[in-house]
Design a protein around this motif. Structure first.
Motif, PDB file in Angstrom:
ATOM      1  N   LYS A   1     113.652  72.219  48.109  1.00 13.62           N
ATOM      2  CA  LYS A   1     112.969  72.302  46.818  1.00 13.62           C
ATOM      3  C   LYS A   1     113.664  71.451  45.759  1.00 13.62           C
ATOM      4  N   LEU A   2     114.911  71.054  46.038  1.00 14.23           N
ATOM      5  CA  LEU A   2     115.618  70.171  45.115  1.00 14.23           C
ATOM      6  C   LEU A   2     114.965  68.783  45.146  1.00 14.23           C
ATOM      7  N   PRO A   3     114.995  68.049  44.026  1.00 16.12           N
ATOM      8  CA  PRO A   3     114.391  66.715  44.017  1.00 16.12           C
ATOM      9  C   PRO A   3     115.036  65.798  45.057  1.00 16.12           C
ATOM     10  N   HIS A   4     114.212  65.149  45.848  1.00 14.63           N
ATOM     11  CA  HIS A   4     114.727  64.226  46.852  1.00 14.63           C
ATOM     12  C   HIS A   4     113.603  63.294  47.290  1.00 14.63           C
ATOM     13  N   GLN A   5     113.975  62.192  47.937  1.00 12.46           N
ATOM     14  CA  GLN A   5     113.021  61.278  48.559  1.00 12.46           C
ATOM     15  C   GLN A   5     113.279  61.288  50.069  1.00 12.46           C
ATOM     16  N   ARG A   6     112.231  60.986  50.829  1.00 14.95           N
ATOM     17  CA  ARG A   6     112.345  61.022  52.286  1.00 14.95           C
ATOM     18  C   ARG A   6     112.113  59.627  52.874  1.00 14.95           C
ATOM     19  N   LEU A   7     112.901  59.312  53.882  1.00 17.37           N
ATOM     20  CA  LEU A   7     112.811  58.014  54.553  1.00 17.37           C
ATOM     21  C   LEU A   7     112.714  58.231  56.055  1.00 17.37           C
ATOM     22  N   GLN A   8     111.703  57.621  56.677  1.00 16.76           N
ATOM     23  CA  GLN A   8     111.548  57.710  58.126  1.00 16.76           C
ATOM     24  C   GLN A   8     111.715  56.364  58.813  1.00 16.76           C
TER      25      GLN A   8
END
Length: 418
Positions: free
Chosen positions: A78-85
């Motif tokens: 729930k903390l702000p983050h970005q995702r990379l695949q």
């Protein structure tokens, strides 16, 4: 909320079962695990808070799995983050794909980009329910306490003055410039690295998107991370060339940056001077010996990693999990023997060496060649051409990057929280 200082008679030492020096990923994770196991543990963090410009903001699937095993994953994500695949790049003008994490059979097939201070604050707040865990901020270890050949704790500088913290076991998690390591006399084996990194932020507009992760040109290399409202940039230079870069001037550097990554043009003005550009001196090293009687070193204090792959945070977390798995039961009874402490090195040394070996392969076969420059066109290495051409191969580097060698799982017991 628990206070950051332990109650004790004025002038008397603190006495704990385990003293962890350093409130980074290894220290905070280990403190949480030992507190969860009901062990009397204190974590010392020399700064007053965690809000600093960390370089390690990548949380890999191996760490996400640990958070899941601890029952913390829902709140964590729930903390702000970005995702990379997908890790895509440009090698000269040729597109390449370095890895595809979506091909992994794992519960969390992505890398989460999250400010490290959010990660550390989350662990600190989650650990407040354990009465046996204490985090002392603004407390810097300055020396070791010795009884004959045994390390018996640390001497620390606090806002209230010098305090002795006596501990059955002291664990150093205070990073690649470890004060504890310096005072322990343990020898460091330097492996070396051909590069340094210039680390800076560039403003990002909401409509700016780009999936490129790495850019390589003759004599130049740059990594960019989309961090939501800004681009985090790592400009790679040959080892020891920082003064030469400065001599060329800031504008020459920024011109190179924008030419390599035109998407940065609109926000590059945020880099106003060289104070906005941090030099990260890259080092790869490790300790042949991680212990003294009463002392254990883990994380960067025991093995500094290259930034290749962004695995440093995750190796540190893996060390912490292994340490709790191997030592928590023994710590309930007192200080483990040095042979029992050395079980952590025996467990973790192989993954560390293999990861450093893979980093060196990338450095020596890709980065060094790119940084040499010259007039010859840049040729994509065969291995990158194969990985790009054969999608099924993209899962192999993805697994090594995401899960590492011999990933650890939480086995240490939990006692009921208060």
């Amino acid at each position: 909320m628990k206070p950051d200082t332990l109650q004790r008679p004025q002038g008397s030492p603190l006495k704990v079962r385990c003293c962890i020096v350093g409130g980074g990923p290894a220290g905070m994770m280990l403190g949480y695990l030992l507190g969860r196991a009901g062990i009397d543990v204190v974590v010392l963090e020399k700064h007053a808070d965690f809000f600093r410009d960390f370089r390690g903001d990548t949380v890999h699937p191996s760490t996400l799995q640990v958070m899941d095993e601890l029952g913390l994953i829902d709140g964590f994500l729930k903390l702000p983050h970005q995702r990379l695949q997908k890790l895509d790049g440009l090698f000269g003008s040729t597109p390449v794909r370095i890895a595809d994490l979506s091909r992994l059979r794992t519960k969390y097939p992505f890398i989460a980009f999250m400010p490290q201070w959010d990660f550390l604050n989350f662990l600190r707040e989650a650990g407040q329910r354990f009465a046996s865990l204490q985090v002392m901020m603004n407390t810097e270890a300055v020396d070791l306490i010795r009884r004959a050949e045994t390390i018996a704790g640390v001497r620390a500088n606090t806002p209230d003055g010098i305090v002795d913290i006596e501990a059955d076991l002291t664990i150093a998690c205070d990073g690649r410039h470890s004060t504890v390591r310096q005072h322990s006399g343990l020898e460091v084996e330097e492996i070396g690295a051909p590069m340094d990194v210039l680390w800076f932020r560039v403003g990002r507009k909401a409509n700016e998107t780009e999936n490129l992760f790495a850019r390589v040109e003759p004599g130049k290399m740059m990594i960019t991370f989309d961090r939501g409202d800004y681009w985090q940039c790592a400009y790679v230079i040959a080892k020891g060339q920082y003064d030469a870069v400065k001599a060329r001037g800031l504008q020459a550097l920024l011109d190179d940056v924008v030419r390599m990554a035109p998407v940065l043009k609109s926000g590059i003005a945020e880099v106003k001077n060289f104070d906005d550009v941090k030099l990260l001196t890259v080092a790869i090293n490790r300790l042949p010996r991680w212990t003294r009687p009463g002392l254990l070193l883990i994380g960067d204090a025991a093995h500094a990693m290259s930034p290749v792959g962004g695995v440093g945070v995750n190796l540190a977390v893996q060390d912490a999990v292994a340490t709790a798995n191997l030592l928590a039961d023994e710590l309930q009874r007192g200080c483990p023997s040095e042979d029992e402490l050395d079980a952590v090195r025996r467990r973790r040394e192989f993954p560390v060496k293999m990861t450093q070996r893979m980093q060196m392969i990338v450095q020596n076969n890709i980065i060094s060649g790119a940084l040499q420059g010259g007039d010859r066109p840049l040729k994509v290495p065969l291995v990158l051409r194969l990985i790009t051409a054969l999608p099924w191969l993209q899962g192999i580097p993805a697994r090594l990057l995401a899960l590492g060698v011999r990933p650890e799982h939480v086995q240490s017991k939990a006692t009921p929280a208060r």
